[in-house]
Design a protein around this motif. Structure first.
Motif, mmCIF file in Angstrom:
data_model
loop_
_atom_site.group_PDB
_atom_site.id
_atom_site.type_symbol
_atom_site.label_atom_id
_atom_site.label_comp_id
_atom_site.label_asym_id
_atom_site.label_seq_id
_atom_site.Cartn_x
_atom_site.Cartn_y
_atom_site.Cartn_z
ATOM 1 N N ALA A 30 0.826 -1.217 0.000
ATOM 2 C CA ALA A 30 0.000 0.000 0.000
ATOM 3 C C ALA A 30 0.857 1.263 0.000
ATOM 4 C CB ALA A 30 -0.915 0.008 1.218
ATOM 5 N N VAL A 31 0.426 2.244 -0.789
ATOM 6 C CA VAL A 31 1.001 3.596 -0.749
ATOM 7 C C VAL A 31 -0.059 4.476 -0.117
ATOM 8 C CG1 VAL A 31 1.916 5.510 -2.092
ATOM 9 C CG2 VAL A 31 2.367 3.153 -2.822
ATOM 10 N N HIS A 32 0.201 4.909 1.098
ATOM 11 C CA HIS A 32 -0.853 5.578 1.866
ATOM 12 C C HIS A 32 -0.223 6.551 2.852
ATOM 13 C CE1 HIS A 32 -5.094 5.670 3.144
ATOM 14 N NE2 HIS A 32 -4.648 5.831 4.379
ATOM 15 N N LYS A 33 -0.978 7.581 3.229
ATOM 16 C CA LYS A 33 -0.524 8.528 4.247
ATOM 17 C C LYS A 33 -1.600 8.652 5.318
ATOM 18 C CE LYS A 33 1.719 12.374 3.378
ATOM 19 N NZ LYS A 33 2.062 13.738 2.924
ATOM 20 N N PHE A 34 -1.192 8.471 6.565
ATOM 21 C CA PHE A 34 -2.085 8.662 7.689
ATOM 22 C C PHE A 34 -1.772 9.997 8.360
ATOM 23 C CE2 PHE A 34 -2.031 3.958 7.521
ATOM 24 C CZ PHE A 34 -3.403 3.717 7.447
ATOM 25 N N GLN A 35 -2.798 10.794 8.579
ATOM 26 C CA GLN A 35 -2.656 12.056 9.299
ATOM 27 C C GLN A 35 -3.043 11.799 10.758
ATOM 28 O OE1 GLN A 35 -1.443 14.792 7.999
ATOM 29 N NE2 GLN A 35 -1.534 14.339 5.806
ATOM 30 N N ILE A 36 -2.068 11.905 11.659
ATOM 31 C CA ILE A 36 -2.279 11.582 13.068
ATOM 32 C C ILE A 36 -2.107 12.831 13.912
ATOM 33 C CG2 ILE A 36 -1.457 10.191 15.019
ATOM 34 C CD1 ILE A 36 -0.433 8.151 13.017
ATOM 35 N N ALA A 37 -3.057 13.074 14.796
ATOM 36 C CA ALA A 37 -2.939 14.165 15.770
ATOM 37 C C ALA A 37 -2.581 13.545 17.112
ATOM 38 C CB ALA A 37 -4.248 14.930 15.875
ATOM 39 N N ALA A 38 -1.471 13.975 17.689
ATOM 40 C CA ALA A 38 -1.015 13.400 18.957
ATOM 41 C C ALA A 38 -0.289 14.454 19.773
ATOM 42 C CB ALA A 38 -0.100 12.199 18.712
ATOM 43 N N SER A 39 -0.530 14.455 21.080
ATOM 44 C CA SER A 39 0.151 15.390 21.965
ATOM 45 C C SER A 39 1.621 15.012 22.090
ATOM 46 C CB SER A 39 -0.509 15.385 23.348
ATOM 47 O OG SER A 39 -0.346 14.118 23.954
ATOM 48 N N GLU A 40 2.401 15.933 22.630
ATOM 49 C CA GLU A 40 3.837 15.698 22.791
ATOM 50 C C GLU A 40 4.133 14.477 23.642
ATOM 51 O OE1 GLU A 40 7.088 19.233 22.798
ATOM 52 O OE2 GLU A 40 5.546 19.296 24.325
ATOM 53 N N SER A 41 3.462 14.363 24.785
ATOM 54 C CA SER A 41 3.738 13.244 25.674
ATOM 55 C C SER A 41 3.289 11.927 25.066
ATOM 56 C CB SER A 41 3.060 13.466 27.029
ATOM 57 O OG SER A 41 1.700 13.794 26.875
ATOM 58 N N VAL A 42 2.178 11.946 24.333
ATOM 59 C CA VAL A 42 1.739 10.739 23.631
ATOM 60 C C VAL A 42 2.744 10.364 22.557
ATOM 61 C CG1 VAL A 42 -0.004 9.812 22.068
ATOM 62 C CG2 VAL A 42 -0.708 11.052 24.114
ATOM 63 N N THR A 43 3.235 11.377 21.838
ATOM 64 C CA THR A 43 4.247 11.126 20.816
ATOM 65 C C THR A 43 5.486 10.484 21.429
ATOM 66 O OG1 THR A 43 3.461 12.946 19.439
ATOM 67 C CG2 THR A 43 5.716 12.206 19.071
ATOM 68 N N LEU A 44 5.892 10.999 22.575
ATOM 69 C CA LEU A 44 7.061 10.465 23.260
ATOM 70 C C LEU A 44 6.848 9.025 23.689
ATOM 71 C CD1 LEU A 44 9.882 11.384 24.358
ATOM 72 C CD2 LEU A 44 8.726 11.813 26.533
ATOM 73 N N ALA A 45 5.645 8.711 24.159
ATOM 74 C CA ALA A 45 5.370 7.389 24.690
ATOM 75 C C ALA A 45 5.166 6.336 23.608
ATOM 76 C CB ALA A 45 4.137 7.435 25.600
ATOM 77 N N ILE A 46 4.536 6.724 22.498
ATOM 78 C CA ILE A 46 4.063 5.730 21.535
ATOM 79 C C ILE A 46 4.721 5.818 20.169
ATOM 80 C CG2 ILE A 46 2.010 4.965 20.259
ATOM 81 C CD1 ILE A 46 0.320 5.726 22.621
ATOM 82 N N MET A 47 4.951 7.022 19.665
ATOM 83 C CA MET A 47 5.314 7.186 18.265
ATOM 84 C C MET A 47 6.609 6.490 17.832
ATOM 85 S SD MET A 47 2.931 8.417 16.611
ATOM 86 C CE MET A 47 1.328 8.758 17.328
ATOM 87 N N PRO A 48 7.676 6.473 18.641
ATOM 88 C CA PRO A 48 8.868 5.748 18.164
ATOM 89 C C PRO A 48 8.572 4.293 17.802
ATOM 90 C CG PRO A 48 9.422 7.103 20.045
ATOM 91 C CD PRO A 48 7.933 7.159 19.926
#
Length: 313
Positions: A95-113
């Motif tokens: 698949a060639v796809h783009k997901f637009q995700i809204a996430a707070s800084e702390s959520v980004t720190l906890a989950i995004m990596p």
């Protein structure tokens, strides 16, 4: 406007142009040349009988008509894309796809990596675009397909949105290691005596965590003093390290950023509910196969992070 001259390609170009507000950046996203996209913008201006993008000293700005049309165009494209995906099986490997995700800084720190790494492994041509949410208009962004999913400490979903709790995090209190009064323990008296540094979401109110602290203190008939408000939860670490301030932060920030930062961590000296991180999406995306895949990956990586996982909905 002669709608027979408005094809799907023009709609996608229009959507990217109003999102970027910059012809060169939009051309890069669309993998086309700047002159070609300028010509496309000219066609769009003629079709809509509106300048759409206006150059000013501060850059390109959208006309009111462009903003109005953009909402409808994004909703239409989301409906088309959702229909195409729902009629077939989303294959992450191809698949060639783009997901637009809204996430707070702390959520980004906890989950995004972990999420970004896993998505790259499973779906090398899928892109995750992560932005800090504008909570005042996040429902509109989800409705109009400007955002695919919100991952936030927000406790409940507004009407029309689906939600599922991903994980629970305890809250921690941080103070400077060389604090003039607080040493190996933290009392409630010290907690209210010394000024706090808080996370300000916008000009009107503090974050969900700040509200939880205030609510708990109110139950005890106590008030804290605020010494500073910051727009970033992560920046609280450096503020606390350099002064007599106290801050209450999610466990992810406390665990990952305090080493070498000159601060120490305590359990709160008052009853605070756990911070629940949830994901929120529009009902329209409930059966979208790509979206269902992303939600499944999110649940999987959260369970592997060893946090307490909430029951799946």
């Amino acid at each position: 406007m002669k709608t027979r001259h408005l094809d799907l390609h023009l709609l996608r170009c229009f959507s990217v142009l109003i999102a970027e507000r910059h012809v060169t950046r939009a051309a890069e996203r669309l993998n086309t040349s700047q002159p070609a996209l300028s010509a496309t913008l000219g066609r769009l201006r003629k079709l809509f009988d509106d300048p759409l993008l206006v150059r000013t000293e501060k850059g390109m700005f959208l006309t009111d008509r462009a903003i109005e049309i953009g909402r409808s165009v994004d909703a239409a494209l989301a409906l088309i894309d959702g229909t195409l995906h729902s009629n077939g099986i989303f294959n992450p490997a191809t698949a060639v796809h783009k997901f637009q995700i809204a996430a707070s800084e702390s959520v980004t720190l906890a989950i995004m990596p972990s999420l970004i790494s896993r998505v790259h492994q499973l779906a090398p041509s899928v892109t995750l675009c992560v932005r800090v949410p504008d909570l005042a208009r996040i429902k509109q962004a989800l409705e109009e397909a400007q955002t695919d999913i919100l991952i936030s400490f927000t406790k409940s979903a507004p009407s029309g949105l689906r939600s599922s709790t991903l994980l629970r995090q305890s809250l921690k209190v941080i103070v400077a290691k060389n604090h003039p009064d607080i040493r190996d323990s933290l009392s409630i008296e010290q907690f209210v005596r010394w000024p706090h540094a808080g996370h300000l979401i916008d000009t009107r109110e503090g974050s969900t965590i700040e509200k939880a602290v205030e609510k708990s203190l109110n139950r005890l008939g106590l008030r804290r003093s605020m010494g500073a408000w910051l727009p970033s939860a992560v920046s609280l670490i450096s503020i606390v390290a350099g002064g007599p301030f106290i801050a209450t932060v999610p466990e992810a920030i406390a665990n990952r950023l305090v080493d070498g930062a000159g601060v120490r961590t305590f359990d709160p000296p008052l009853m605070l509910d756990e911070a629940r991180i949830g994901m929120f999406w529009h009902d329209r995306m409930q059966d979208n196969s790509a979206h269902r895949w992303l939600r499944g990956v999110l649940r999987t990586i959260v369970s592997e992070l060893k946090f307490e996982q909430a029951p799946q909905r």
